[in-house]
Design a protein around this motif. Sequence first.
Motif, PDB file in Angstrom:
ATOM      1  N   VAL B 152      74.032  62.820  44.557  1.00  0.00           N
ATOM      2  CA  VAL B 152      73.992  64.285  44.199  1.00  0.00           C
ATOM      3  C   VAL B 152      73.686  64.762  45.828  1.00  0.00           C
ATOM      4  O   VAL B 152      74.480  65.727  46.096  1.00  0.00           O
ATOM      5  N   ALA B 153      73.075  64.385  46.660  1.00  0.00           N
ATOM      6  CA  ALA B 153      72.782  64.764  48.093  1.00  0.00           C
ATOM      7  C   ALA B 153      73.999  64.724  48.597  1.00  0.00           C
ATOM      8  O   ALA B 153      74.501  65.838  49.450  1.00  0.00           O
ATOM      9  N   GLY B 154      74.955  63.780  48.589  1.00  0.00           N
ATOM     10  CA  GLY B 154      76.025  63.695  49.046  1.00  0.00           C
ATOM     11  C   GLY B 154      77.071  64.758  48.800  1.00  0.00           C
ATOM     12  O   GLY B 154      78.009  65.327  49.571  1.00  0.00           O
ATOM     13  N   PHE B 155      76.915  64.942  47.509  1.00  0.00           N
ATOM     14  CA  PHE B 155      77.820  65.980  46.764  1.00  0.00           C
ATOM     15  C   PHE B 155      77.466  67.287  47.296  1.00  0.00           C
ATOM     16  O   PHE B 155      78.299  68.118  47.778  1.00  0.00           O
ATOM     17  N   LEU B 156      76.266  67.857  47.247  1.00  0.00           N
ATOM     18  CA  LEU B 156      75.954  68.896  47.859  1.00  0.00           C
ATOM     19  C   LEU B 156      76.219  69.182  49.349  1.00  0.00           C
ATOM     20  O   LEU B 156      76.908  70.283  49.639  1.00  0.00           O
ATOM     21  N   ARG B 174      77.486  71.387  35.704  1.00  0.00           N
ATOM     22  CA  ARG B 174      76.953  70.166  35.993  1.00  0.00           C
ATOM     23  C   ARG B 174      77.574  69.058  35.284  1.00  0.00           C
ATOM     24  O   ARG B 174      77.529  67.782  35.919  1.00  0.00           O
ATOM     25  N   GLN B 175      78.364  69.360  34.250  1.00  0.00           N
ATOM     26  CA  GLN B 175      79.071  68.052  33.519  1.00  0.00           C
ATOM     27  C   GLN B 175      80.419  67.640  34.561  1.00  0.00           C
ATOM     28  O   GLN B 175      80.527  66.375  34.695  1.00  0.00           O
ATOM     29  N   ASP B 176      80.654  68.416  35.257  1.00  0.00           N
ATOM     30  CA  ASP B 176      81.838  68.205  36.063  1.00  0.00           C
ATOM     31  C   ASP B 176      81.302  67.365  37.224  1.00  0.00           C
ATOM     32  O   ASP B 176      81.802  66.367  37.787  1.00  0.00           O
ATOM     33  N   ILE B 177      80.052  67.917  37.791  1.00  0.00           N
ATOM     34  CA  ILE B 177      79.401  66.856  38.873  1.00  0.00           C
ATOM     35  C   ILE B 177      79.163  65.588  38.592  1.00  0.00           C
ATOM     36  O   ILE B 177      79.585  64.548  39.100  1.00  0.00           O
ATOM     37  N   ALA B 178      78.543  65.659  37.291  1.00  0.00           N
ATOM     38  CA  ALA B 178      78.365  64.182  36.517  1.00  0.00           C
ATOM     39  C   ALA B 178      79.468  63.180  36.597  1.00  0.00           C
ATOM     40  O   ALA B 178      79.472  62.177  36.998  1.00  0.00           O
ATOM     41  N   ASP B 179      80.740  63.665  36.148  1.00  0.00           N
ATOM     42  CA  ASP B 179      81.816  62.976  35.824  1.00  0.00           C
ATOM     43  C   ASP B 179      82.353  62.679  37.440  1.00  0.00           C
ATOM     44  O   ASP B 179      83.022  61.730  37.488  1.00  0.00           O
ATOM     45  N   HIS B 180      82.070  63.620  38.172  1.00  0.00           N
ATOM     46  CA  HIS B 180      82.657  63.157  39.598  1.00  0.00           C
ATOM     47  C   HIS B 180      81.880  61.983  40.355  1.00  0.00           C
ATOM     48  O   HIS B 180      82.307  61.130  41.033  1.00  0.00           O
ATOM     49  N   LEU B 181      80.456  62.148  40.087  1.00  0.00           N
ATOM     50  CA  LEU B 181      79.482  61.006  40.670  1.00  0.00           C
ATOM     51  C   LEU B 181      79.297  59.913  39.905  1.00  0.00           C
ATOM     52  O   LEU B 181      78.636  59.186  40.168  1.00  0.00           O
ATOM     53  N   LEU B 183      77.756  59.575  36.801  1.00  0.00           N
ATOM     54  CA  LEU B 183      76.329  59.948  36.341  1.00  0.00           C
ATOM     55  C   LEU B 183      76.183  60.695  35.099  1.00  0.00           C
ATOM     56  O   LEU B 183      77.469  61.175  34.713  1.00  0.00           O
ATOM     57  N   THR B 184      75.230  60.933  34.398  1.00  0.00           N
ATOM     58  CA  THR B 184      75.226  61.612  33.183  1.00  0.00           C
ATOM     59  C   THR B 184      74.819  63.072  33.769  1.00  0.00           C
ATOM     60  O   THR B 184      74.183  63.271  34.776  1.00  0.00           O
ATOM     61  N   ILE B 185      74.934  64.109  33.077  1.00  0.00           N
ATOM     62  CA  ILE B 185      74.635  65.575  33.268  1.00  0.00           C
ATOM     63  C   ILE B 185      73.069  65.636  33.560  1.00  0.00           C
ATOM     64  O   ILE B 185      72.466  66.273  34.124  1.00  0.00           O
TER      65      ILE B 185
END
Lengths: 223, 223
Positions: B152-156, B174-181, B183-185
């Motif tokens: 998440v740090a890397g993404f931000l 948040r769901q898009d971020i989760a699916d990119h990383l 992880l779960t939402i």
Amino acid sequence: MSMPAFLPDRAAFTTPYAQPITSAEIFGAIGSAMTYSDGEEIYAQDEETDMVYQVQRGAVRASRLLGDGRRQIAGFYYPGDLFGLEAGPTHRASAEALCDSRVLVARRSALKHYGEAGERLERLIWRATGQELGRCHDHMMLLARKSAYERVAGFLSDVAQRQGSAWTELAMRRQDIADHLGLTIETVSRMITQLQADGVVALEGCRRFRIAAPDRLADLVAA
Amino acid sequence: MSMPAFLPDRAAFTTPYAQPITSAEIFGAIGSAMTYSDGEEIYAQDEETDMVYQVQRGAVRASRLLGDGRRQIAGFYYPGDLFGLEAGPTHRASAEALCDSRVLVARRSALKHYGEAGERLERLIWRATGQELGRCHDHMMLLARKSAYERVAGFLSDVAQRQGSAWTELAMRRQDIADHLGLTIETVSRMITQLQADGVVALEGCRRFRIAAPDRLADLVAA
DNA sequence: CGACTGCTTGAGAGTACTCAAGTACTGTGG
DNA sequence: CCACAGTACTTGAGTACTCTCAAGCAGTCG
């Protein structure tokens, strides 16, 4: 893997005058051959580069290291595969021979001096880059969304498919597989044991296997 | 020879005056503009394709679906970014607008009809493909070897860097971020809360943030 | 045969997931 | 302006999968 629609089909390279038509022949006409022994480094991470490589014999792994020692294997390359395609002025990964290997090396900036063959190789490089990007996306899906069991199944399926023969040799160690799949060596070992117990694959020693239930393996990979 | 109806007149870029120099200008000279509303699909997974796209305004996500519904976001694209570069005759991912967006579209096989500008765009496409491959390798490392907190740090960090300004807007849910990383939402939410508690980032609402401790964030990303 | 390296197996721990409930933001209608 | 509904986000409790640490086994080479 399928070809990008915008690039000429391999038949388009064929002329009536016995021009080289395989990538190995085109590369062989331009590149120089190098040999590497088991474990030897072909190029280093962050090294400046203008080279492109093709495996002629053996096998190669591309690996990246994080500051604290965490490692990721970006990919494995077999005879015919081009590698070292990562963009930018430096290699984003290092490459090492997995066994005694022969590799063709060509200077990218020199391709224009090779006329037709150089242009062909240039097109081959771009095509390979596009294919590598596709594989990379597949692998991202595997890393992001698949269980350890599915990852190992996918890996074995992939290697078997590339080698084509009934029995498949694993050129890499368990640690390499683990670092490729984002798992630990112990988990890889356990999953292989499990796949064997489930009758999906059959091993002979720990470096040689055969797919015992292609349908169930395909299900695991597609899942 | 017939040209696709939506393409502008070729004469537009054969003039000796005022050659386009930015990728937006080159693309703008060849591509046609399309607008998409929030959530609208730009192209579908497994759809046949000969197109290449550039974000002009808004934001786009490229996503892939597995048979059982598991999803992975291959990447997010912002103004100036080219997308739809996945090799092969079909798109390996679908693309959707994250908000009301304008996108330029060009037919790849038609580029050769556009002389100099077409060649330039072709080079831009290859360069973008190489860069995408590099980003893909970085992301594989993130997925394979980093903790949820680091991801998440890397993404931000990544999003902030791309936008450049002090405060950064998150175009995606948040769901898009989760699916990119991978992880779960819920985990994404917890990690953002944690990063905030640790004073690494500061949020204003849940879609807007500022990097509060650039050095510590950089450590997390490099790690 | 012994040492070495690589692989497998076991037990316990920890990170991220699942399921569930609660909170905030947004837009709509009274 | 407020009540309400709907969606997105956060938080909590318990679980499961993978990791860590440790020991044992197998194949290879001197």
